[in-house]
Design an enzyme around this catalytic site. Structure first.
Site: not given
Lengths: 163, 746
Positions: B162, B442
C-alpha cells in the site's frame, strides 16, 4: 422532622435481629422497642441454605453498615441474594438499608416482599412491619404508617403470648 | 481581494487542522467501554466441577503451571484440586485482592475453598470474563491492538502493498499521485490509487466516501497535517485498527485483529504469513476480494501479495512456493466467534443508551458490569442447537427453517442471565429476543386468571366458569367468535382447570366479565410498559410482545407479584473503578402475593397435568410451573415458566411468519426443558404467603365440602373468601357409613 428519628427504632432492632447471625452490638447505638422475647433469647435468624457464603456476605454487610457505608452494605446483601434469592432475611435487611438511604418506597416494597416469603417467621414479619411503618412515615403517609403499626402491634402481641 | 482569499484560505486550513486533530485524537486515545460478564462467585456447593472451573480460568487468561502457582493468573490442576493465585480486580463495590486459593471439587460441586494458610474461605470472586467493548457504532466492538502486538511481517506486507515510502514521505507523495493519474488516464478508468497510508486513514476517519477533486485536495491537506502532528508509529497503529476489511450483516469489520477473528477465527498473532497476506490483500477491496464469496479472486490477490513480498526480498523462492500452495484457510462464517455474546451485548447497549450519552460510552474507558452468566448462556445455546433440528424434522420442515429466541433470568431478582437472539449465536443480526414482537397466544391467560383472583370476593379457585360458545358482536368489525383448541365446548368448568387445560371460551368469557382494561392493568402492574391494545381478542393472546417483554411479565408471577425491571447491567464505573451508576435491585410495589400464589398453584398444575404435562417425562421429579402459548397455525410457539430459581421464556417460529404447526408444547417446550434440565435449584417452587385459608371444596360444584367427602379437594383461599355454601356431603358431616369407612381408611 429529622429522618433519623424514624430510623431509630429500626436501627436499634437491627442489632438484636442480627444476633442470631453475626454482629457485635455496639454500645453507642440506641436500642429502642425491644424485639419481643429478645431479652431472654435473641430470635434466631435461619438463612435459607445455611450457606457460609451468605453468612460471610452478611457479615461483610454488617461491618459496612456499622461503619456507615450503606451502599457497600447493600451491595453485599445483593451479592448474597444472588446466592440465596429466596431468603426473606436478606430482603428484609435490604429494605432496612434502603430506608437508611432515604428510599422509602423501595424500603416498603422490599419489606413487603420479605413478608411474602416469611410466612413461617413472625419475628421477621414483625420487623418488616416496623420497616414499612417507618418508610410510610418517612414519606409522610401517616394513615399508612398507622396501619403498619396495627400490623406490627398484632404480631408483637402474638409473639409475646408465645413466650 | 487577495487579502480576502488569504483569510478564507487560512480559516479553511485552521478548520481542517482542528478537525484532523480532534477526530484523530479521538481515534487514538478513545478507550471504548469494556463490558464484563458476571464475576464467578465461588463458594462451597457452587455447581462447578473441576473441568468447568479450569475452562473458566482459561477463559480469563490464567496459565496452567506444573508447579504450585507463583504469580497471580497462574493455576495448577491436580485431579479434583485446583490451586490458583487470583488476580487483583477492581469491582464496582471494591477491590478483590490478589490471593492464593485452593479449591477442591466433589460430585460436580465446589467442596471446599482454602486460603494459603489453610483457612476456609467462605466466598471469593474470580474476575469476570470480558465480553466486548462498546463503540460509537453499535455493531462495532473491534479488538484494538497496539503496534507492538501487530506481527512485523504483516506490517511489512502492508507497506509493500500500500505505501512503500511510508517511512519517508510527509503524508502525500506527488510522484505516486502523478504515476497513478497517468496509469488511470492510459486505462481510461481508475486502476491505481496514489494514496499513502496516511491519506487512506484520513479518508476512513474523516471524509465521506464521495470521489471528487475537492475531496482529494482536502484529503491531501489533512494527510500533511496528520503527519505534522503525529508520529509514523501512531499513524500506522491507528491505520491497523481502523482499516476496513469486510462486512457482516450490519456490522463492519475494522482493523486487522477483528479481521483475523472474522476470517480465521483466531487471534492475529497466530496467523501464518499466507493468512496475513490475505488480510493485507483485502485492504484494496474487501467486498471484491471477499474470500468466502470469491475464493478465486481472494486467492489470486493473496498470491500477488506473496509475490510482492518475494520481490521485495522479504521471503525466498522456496518459502514463496510453499506459502502459495496453502489453501486460503478461511473458516465458515458459522464458526466465527467474533463477538461471543452479541444478543446480550445488544441488551446492555440499549440499557446504557438510556442513561449515558454516546460520547461517554465511546471515549472514557468506562467499565460495564453485567449479569451475563456464561454457563447459562452456553447451556441456552446448546439447548437451541440440539432441539431445533429435531423440531424441524418432526414438523417436516427444511433444515434452518425455524428460528428461536430465549431469555433466562433469576426469578426473584430479575437479573438477565442469558439471552439468545436467534440460532446464529455469534453474529450480530436480528435480535429476536428483544425485537421480534409476536402474538403471545395463551401466554396471556395467566394474567386473565390473576386479574380475577385479585378480586377474591368475586373469584376463587372454587369458582365455576362457563366454557359455552361465545359470539361477541363488535361495532365496525366482524363478530368475535373464539373456539377452543379441540373445537369442543366443555360446558361449566372448574376455574383452575380452565387455565390448566387452556380453554379459550372460558377464558374469553372470564376476561370479558373482568374487562379487557383490567387484564391490561394487571400486565402493567407486572412491568409491561408497552402500550397495549384493548380489544377482546387480547384475552386470547392477540397481543404482540417480544420474548424479553414476556419474561418481564412472567417475572412478576415468578417473583410472587413483586416485579423488578429485568436488568442486564449491574454497575458502571469509570476507568479507575469509581462507580458512576449502580443498577440496584428495585422492586415494584407488587400485586397481592396471595392472589399470585393461587395462580402459581395453577401454573404448577399446567406442568403436571395440563398442556405442559410433557415436562413430567422430560424433567421428572422437578418442581416446575409454566404456560404454553401458540398463535394461529403454530406461527408462534411459546413456553414461559419457572423452577425454584430460574425463569425462562422460549419462542420458536419462522422469520417469515409462516405456520410451523408446532404448538407451544411441541415447539418451545422441548427447548425450555433442555435448558432447565441444567438447573439444580432446590427449595420450594411456591412460597405460601400469610393470609391464606385452606378449605375442602367439592369439585364439580365449587361448594364447601369436607375431608370425608368423596373427591373433595383442599384448596387455598385468600382469607375471607372460603365458599360458605356447603355441598350436601359437606353439610352432613362424616356420618354416612361409606364415608365413615373411608374416614377410617385414610
Amino acid at each position: 422532622m429529622n429522618r433519623n428519628a424514624y430510623l431509630a427504632p429500626v436501627l436499634g432492632l437491627a442489632i438484636l435481629f442480627a444476633g442470631g447471625c453475626a454482629s457485635r452490638p455496639s454500645s453507642d447505638r440506641v436500642v429502642l422497642p425491644p424485639t419481643p422475647g429478645a431479652a431472654s433469647q435473641p430470635p434466631k435468624v435461619q438463612h435459607e441454605l445455611e450457606n457460609p457464603a451468605v453468612l460471610a456476605l452478611w457479615r461483610e454487610a454488617e461491618a459496612a453498615r456499622a461503619g456507615g457505608e450503606i451502599d457497600v452494605a447493600a451491595n453485599a446483601i445483593e451479592r448474597a441474594l444472588r446466592i440465596a434469592p429466596g431468603d426473606p432475611v436478606l430482603w428484609s435487611r435490604l429494605a432496612e438499608l434502603r430506608l437508611q438511604a432515604g428510599q422509602a418506597v423501595q424500603a416498603e416494597n422490599l419489606a413487603s416482599k420479605s413478608n411474602a416469603l416469611a410466612a413461617e417467621n413472625p419475628t421477621l414479619r414483625y420487623r418488616n412491619w416496623l420497616i414499612i411503618g417507618a418508610a410510610r412515615k418517612q414519606r409522610e403517609d401517616l394513615p399508612g404508617a398507622r396501619d403498619a403499626q396495627v400490623q406490627s402491634e398484632m404480631l408483637r402481641r402474638a409473639l409475646s403470648r408465645q413466650q | 481581494m487577495l487579502a480576502l482569499a488569504l483569510v478564507v484560505g487560512l480559516s479553511w486550513l485552521l478548520y481542517l487542522d482542528l478537525s484532523v486533530r480532534s477526530r484523530f485524537d479521538g481515534a487514538l486515545w478513545q478507550v471504548p467501554a469494556v463490558v464484563y460478564a458476571q464475576p464467578l462467585e465461588v463458594h462451597d456447593g457452587l455447581d462447578y466441577d473441576a473441568d468447568e472451573f479450569e475452562a473458566y480460568l482459561q477463559q480469563i487468561g490464567f496459565d496452567r503451571s506444573e508447579n504450585a502457582p507463583r504469580r497471580a493468573g497462574q493455576y495448577r490442576r491436580a485431579g479434583a484440586r485446583i490451586d490458583l493465585i487470583n488476580r487483583e480486580f477492581v469491582y464496582w463495590d471494591g477491590v478483590e485482592p490478589a490471593r492464593a486459593l485452593s479449591l477442591r471439587f466433589r460430585g460436580g460441586r465446589v467442596a471446599s475453598i482454602q486460603a494459603a494458610d489453610g483457612a476456609a474461605v467462605a466466598i471469593a470472586r474470580i474476575e469476570p470474563v470480558r465480553i466486548g467493548s462498546l463503540f460509537a457504532n453499535a455493531y462495532d466492538d473491534r479488538l484494538l491492538l497496539n503496534l507492538q502486538q501487530i506481527p512485523p511481517d504483516l506490517l511489512a506486507a502492508l507497506l509493500v502493498m500500500e505505501d512503500r515510502d511510508f517511512q519517508r514521505h510527509h503524508g502525500v507523495q506527488p510522484s505516486a499521485i502523478l504515476r497513478a493519474m497517468l496509469a488511470n488516464l492510459r486505462a481510461g478508468r481508475t486502476v491505481q490509487g496514489g494514496s499513502t497510508l496516511t491519506q487512506q486513514l484520513v479518508k476512513n476517519l474523516l471524509l465521506s466516501p464521495e470521489r471528487s477533486l475537492w475531496r482529494k485536495f482536502n484529503e491531501a491537506l489533512m494527510a500533511l497535517m496528520l503527519e505534522a502532528h503525529y508520529s509514523k508509529a501512531q499513524i500506522l497503529e491507528a491505520y491497523c485498527n481502523e482499516v476496513f476489511l469486510g462486512q457482516s450483516g450490519r456490522r463492519s469489520i475494522n482493523g486487522f485483529a477483528t479481521g483475523s477473528r472474522f476470517y480465521f477465527n483466531r487471534p492475529l498473532r497466530e496467523l501464518d504469513l499466507a493468512e496475513q497476506a490475505l488480510l493485507v490483500g483485502l485492504v484494496k477491496g474487501p467486498s471484491y476480494y471477499e474470500p468466502r464469496r470469491h475464493p478465486q479472486r481472494a486467492l489470486a490477490r493473496r498470491n500477488l501479495v506473496l509475490d510482492e513480498l518475494a520481490g521485495a526480498g522479504q521471503i525466498d523462492a522456496q518459502q514463496l512456493a510453499a506459502l502459495k500452495a496453502q489453501p486460503l484457510g478461511v473458516v465458515e462464517l458459522s464458526q466465527v466467534r467474533l463477538t461471543a455474546y452479541p444478543a446480550y451485548l445488544d441488551l446492555v447497549r440499549r440499557q446504557l443508551d438510556r442513561d449515558y450519552p454516546r460520547a461517554q460510552l465511546e471515549g472514557e474507558g468506562l467499565r460495564v458490569f453485567t449479569h451475563l452468566d456464561l454457563a447459562w448462556q452456553r447451556r441456552m445455546e446448546a439447548a437451541i442447537d440440539a432441539e431445533l433440528p429435531d423440531l424441524e424434522a418432526r414438523a417436516g420442515m427444511t433444515a434452518g427453517a425455524l428460528e428461536s429466541a430465549a431469555v433466562l433470568a433469576d426469578r426473584e431478582t430479575g437479573q438477565v442471565l442469558a439471552i439468545s437472539g436467534g440460532r446464529r449465536h455469534r453474529l450480530y443480526g436480528y435480535n429476536r429476543a428483544l425485537d421480534a414482537r409476536r402474538p403471545i397466544g395463551s401466554l396471556v391467560k395467566p394474567f386473565v386468571y390473576l386479574t380475577a383472583l385479585l378480586q377474591p370476593q368475586r373469584y376463587t379457585l372454587a369458582t365455576r366458569l362457563s366454557d359455552a360458545p361465545l359470539r361477541l358482536e363488535q361495532a365496525g368489525t366482524e363478530p368475535w367468535e373464539p373456539q377452543n383448541f379441540d373445537r369442543i365446548s366443555h360446558g361449566e368448568v372448574d376455574f383452575g382447570e380452565a387455565l390448566v387445560q387452556s380453554y379459550n371460551l372460558a377464558t374469553a368469557r372470564l376476561g370479558l366479565d373482568l374487562g379487557v382494561e383490567q387484564v391490561i392493568k394487571t400486565l402493567r402492574g407486572l412491568g409491561v410498559q408497552r402500550e397495549l391494545p384493548s380489544h377482546a381478542a387480547v384475552l386470547l393472546g392477540a397481543l404482540e410482545l417480544s420474548p424479553l417483554e414476556v419474561a418481564q411479565a412472567y417475572q412478576g408471577l415468578a417473583g410472587g407479584g413483586f416485579a423488578v425491571n429485568l436488568q442486564a447491567v449491574r454497575a458502571v464505573t469509570d476507568a479507575a473503578g469509581a462507580p458512576l451508576s449502580r443498577y440496584p435491585l428495585e422492586l415494584g410495589s407488587g400485586l397481592d402475593p396471595q392472589a399470585v400464589y393461587l395462580l402459581g398453584t395453577l401454573l404448577q398444575r399446567v406442568a403436571e397435568t395440563g398442556t405442559a404435562k410433557a415436562l413430567r417425562e422430560r424433567l421428572p421429579a422437578r418442581s416446575l410451573a409454566g404456560k404454553t402459548g401458540t398463535s394461529n397455525d403454530g406461527r408462534d410457539s411459546w413456553f414461559a415458566g419457572f423452577d425454584p430459581r430460574y425463569l425462562a421464556v422460549v419462542w420458536v417460529g419462522r422469520d417469515n411468519n409462516e405456520p410451523t404447526r408446532l404448538s407451544g408444547a411441541r415447539g418451545a417446550l422441548p427447548i425450555w426443558a433442555r435448558l432447565m434440565e441444567a438447573s439444580t435449584a432446590k427449595g420450594r417452587l411456591l412460597r405460601e404467603p400469610q393470609g391464606l385459608d385452606w378449605a375442602w371444596v367439592e369439585p364439580g360444584s365449587g361448594l364447601a365440602s369436607a375431608e370425608h367427602c368423596a373427591e373433595a379437594a383442599r384448596l387455598p383461599f385468600i382469607a375471607g373468601s372460603v365458599p360458605q355454601q356447603a355441598s350436601e356431603c359437606g353439610a352432613r358431616g362424616p356420618n354416612g357409613f361409606g364415608e365413615l369407612i373411608r374416614g377410617w381408611l385414610r
